[in-house]
Design a protein around this motif. Structure first.
Motif, PDB file in Angstrom:
ATOM      1  N   ILE A 249     -13.387   5.179  11.917  1.00 19.98           N
ATOM      2  CA  ILE A 249     -13.911   5.053  10.566  1.00 19.98           C
ATOM      3  C   ILE A 249     -13.023   4.125   9.746  1.00 19.98           C
ATOM      4  O   ILE A 249     -11.841   4.417   9.518  1.00 19.98           O
ATOM      5  CB  ILE A 249     -14.005   6.429   9.883  1.00 19.98           C
ATOM      6  CG1 ILE A 249     -14.773   7.420  10.769  1.00 19.98           C
ATOM      7  CG2 ILE A 249     -14.672   6.303   8.519  1.00 19.98           C
ATOM      8  CD1 ILE A 249     -14.714   8.860  10.268  1.00 19.98           C
ATOM      9  N   VAL A 263     -15.726   9.859   4.991  1.00 16.78           N
ATOM     10  CA  VAL A 263     -15.448  10.719   6.142  1.00 16.78           C
ATOM     11  C   VAL A 263     -16.364  11.940   6.129  1.00 16.78           C
ATOM     12  O   VAL A 263     -16.887  12.343   7.181  1.00 16.78           O
ATOM     13  CB  VAL A 263     -13.966  11.140   6.165  1.00 16.78           C
ATOM     14  CG1 VAL A 263     -13.705  12.152   7.286  1.00 16.78           C
ATOM     15  CG2 VAL A 263     -13.066   9.920   6.352  1.00 16.78           C
ATOM     16  N   ASP A 267     -19.017  12.674   9.066  1.00 19.26           N
ATOM     17  CA  ASP A 267     -18.976  13.934   9.810  1.00 19.26           C
ATOM     18  C   ASP A 267     -20.312  14.678   9.714  1.00 19.26           C
ATOM     19  O   ASP A 267     -20.763  15.264  10.708  1.00 19.26           O
ATOM     20  CB  ASP A 267     -17.843  14.810   9.282  1.00 19.26           C
ATOM     21  CG  ASP A 267     -17.637  16.048  10.142  1.00 19.26           C
ATOM     22  OD1 ASP A 267     -17.392  15.885  11.354  1.00 19.26           O
ATOM     23  OD2 ASP A 267     -17.748  17.164   9.614  1.00 19.26           O
ATOM     24  N   TYR A 284     -12.536  11.388  15.826  1.00 19.23           N
ATOM     25  CA  TYR A 284     -12.466  10.301  14.856  1.00 19.23           C
ATOM     26  C   TYR A 284     -11.062   9.686  14.875  1.00 19.23           C
ATOM     27  O   TYR A 284     -10.062  10.390  15.058  1.00 19.23           O
ATOM     28  CB  TYR A 284     -12.742  10.779  13.430  1.00 19.23           C
ATOM     29  CG  TYR A 284     -14.023  11.545  13.235  1.00 19.23           C
ATOM     30  CD1 TYR A 284     -15.222  11.094  13.803  1.00 19.23           C
ATOM     31  CD2 TYR A 284     -14.060  12.710  12.469  1.00 19.23           C
ATOM     32  CE1 TYR A 284     -16.403  11.795  13.622  1.00 19.23           C
ATOM     33  CE2 TYR A 284     -15.232  13.416  12.281  1.00 19.23           C
ATOM     34  CZ  TYR A 284     -16.403  12.965  12.863  1.00 19.23           C
ATOM     35  OH  TYR A 284     -17.571  13.660  12.684  1.00 19.23           O
ATOM     36  N   LEU A 286      -8.955   7.036  12.062  1.00 17.90           N
ATOM     37  CA  LEU A 286      -9.088   6.546  10.689  1.00 17.90           C
ATOM     38  C   LEU A 286      -8.270   5.281  10.521  1.00 17.90           C
ATOM     39  O   LEU A 286      -7.104   5.227  10.928  1.00 17.90           O
ATOM     40  CB  LEU A 286      -8.604   7.599   9.691  1.00 17.90           C
ATOM     41  CG  LEU A 286      -9.227   9.003   9.809  1.00 17.90           C
ATOM     42  CD1 LEU A 286      -8.634   9.927   8.754  1.00 17.90           C
ATOM     43  CD2 LEU A 286     -10.742   8.945   9.695  1.00 17.90           C
TER      44      LEU A 286
END
Length: 465
Positions: A249, A263, A267, A284, A286
């Protein structure tokens, strides 16, 4: 894995496997992205690949041709508010000419790591000279120099493997290398052999990390102008199309509310889609692209994410370098507190061992390896990071074709790397098209994984001898 010291003895002359550089040539390929990607607040929609071919001759007389390719990621490696896209790209092209000349003129034989080790100081000096000659408002950074040099380095590794009729990952032991790791990484590594830190054979399959760019639509309502090219356009479509379980992400780093909600939304959308697929576990990563002002921003972001989507927080596997790449400029901005929650990975800052050691001192617990920084450097940093017990990942530079094969090979041969980034299939699929038939398991993804067992051919596996 046993890391037994190796006695390399005293080097009395070149090995018969060492290579001389006979010829160097290069060319460019330009591609438009099917949809823009945003990095560090800048959106761009095109890429230039630098393709390098070299001919080498071993001391023993064998001749081989090697190939290396890498996107000239100027927006990432040469970010500038004073120079535009064309200026930084032009600087990289001018530097590529000098690197080609310097590489061509190098007359000493050696293993590819030794050749690049010897040439890198000259490359960095050449970058300063090019910056002055072009009267650039900002000098070419070392990171940009590494990216420009990386396809030359890759071509040497590829040619070396082909000259030995071996995959490159079979050529990193004392039978082929004249020096131990202490020669490159210092006394702490004396007696260590590089092949203690890389696997001769690749992992059979590895999960694919899919990029969710800051401009990418998550749901149908987010689409402002459909692309209509037959490829997915929303996150649920991509998850189903590729069978995804790993999502990277991209975040802004300067808008806390947006970052948290991004986020949370990812999700929510992923959870709905994975539930429909019967998938219960996914991950995930980041990426703030260095734009967090300080670690306090990151800690508050993580607090709010954990509060608003506890399950989403638990799915975070690691965090890429959240703050500015010049670590020395803000030594107090340490990551110890954040890295107790999740691995915090040095990425843009990682240009040599000194930067890795500084990052460790400042609380970073992981390192991002990138083929675009050079095969040689990536292998040395992989060894150092493993020695220090750091989390490892291999990151993408929207690498298509041969550069993806090199990047995937690095991920598949370095112990501890859990997944492979590959986003050229999202943004520049035209550059991948010629490679699909030869490497369907790398370029056509249906079960969320890349078939990396095929990355065992001679050289770097991309181009047949």
């Amino acid at each position: 894995m046993t890391l037994a010291p190796v006695d390399f003895g005293i080097k009395t002359g070149p090995k018969s496997t060492d290579i001389f550089i006979e010829e160097i040539s290069f060319s460019y390929e330009d591609f438009r992205y099917r949809t823009p990607i945003k990095f560090g607040g800048v959106a761009f929609d095109r890429v230039t690949n630098l393709n390098v071919t070299c001919v080498v001759r071993t001391v023993g007389g064998a001749i081989a041709k090697g190939f290396g390719s890498m996107p000239l990621g100027n927006v990432w490696s040469f970010p500038s508010r004073r120079l535009d896209f064309d200026s930084t790209l032009g600087a990289m092209k001018a530097l590529a000419e000098r690197i080609a000349q310097l590489t061509r003129e190098h007359k000493e034989p050696g293993h590819p790591i030794d050749l690049t080790w010897a040439l890198e100081p000259a490359y960095i000096k050449a970058a300063a000279e090019v910056s002055q000659r072009l009267q650039l408002a900002e000098p070419i950074p070392i990171l940009c120099t590494l990216v420009t040099a990386s396809p030359f380095d890759a071509a040497l590794h590829d040619a070396f493997g082909k000259a030995q009729r071996l995959n490159c990952y079979h050529t990193y032991g004392p039978d082929f290398m004249s020096h131990d790791l202490g020669h490159y990484l210092g006394e702490e590594f004396k007696g260590d052999c590089l092949d203690n830190y890389v696997s001769r054979e690749p992992k059979p399959r590895m999960p694919l990390y899919h990029l969710i760019g800051a401009l990418d639509p998550l749901e149908a309502d987010d689409i402002q102008r459909p692309i209509d090219d037959g490829l997915p356009e929303t996150l649920p479509q991509w998850i189903r199309f590729n069978g995804l379980t790993h999502l990277k992400i991209k975040l802004n780093g300067d808008d806390l509310a947006w970052d948290v909600q991004r986020v949370v939304r990812v999700d929510r959308v992923a959870t709905e889609t994975q539930k429909q697929r019967g998938i219960s576990q996914w991950f995930y990563s980041l990426d703030f692209n260095e734009r967090c002002a300080n670690v306090g921003y990151l800690m508050e972001f993580l607090r709010q994410v954990r509060e608003q989507t506890p399950a989403g927080f638990e799915r975070i596997q690691y965090i890429e370098q959240p703050t500015a790449r010049d670590l020395r400029a803000d030594r107090a901005n340490v990551m110890h507190e954040a890295s107790r929650l999740r691995p915090v990975v040095i990425d843009e800052s990682l240009i040599d061992l000194e930067s890795l050691l500084l990052a460790r001192e400042m609380g970073y617990t992981g390192a991002a390896l990138k083929a675009c920084k050079g095969q040689s450097q990536s292998l040395l940093m992989a060894a150092a990071a493993q020695k220090y017990g750091m989390f490892l990942c291999v990151q993408d530079l929207t690498c298509p074709g041969a550069s993806l094969i090199q990047s995937a090979g690095l991920a598949a041969h370095v112990p501890g790397v859990a997944a492979i980034e590959s986003n050229a299939r999202q943004y520049v699929p035209a550059a991948n098209k010629p490679w699909e038939e030869r490497f369907p398991g790398i370029f056509r993804i249906t079960d969320g994984t890349l078939q990396t067992e095929v990355l065992n051919r001679v050289g770097l596996s991309a181009v047949d001898p």
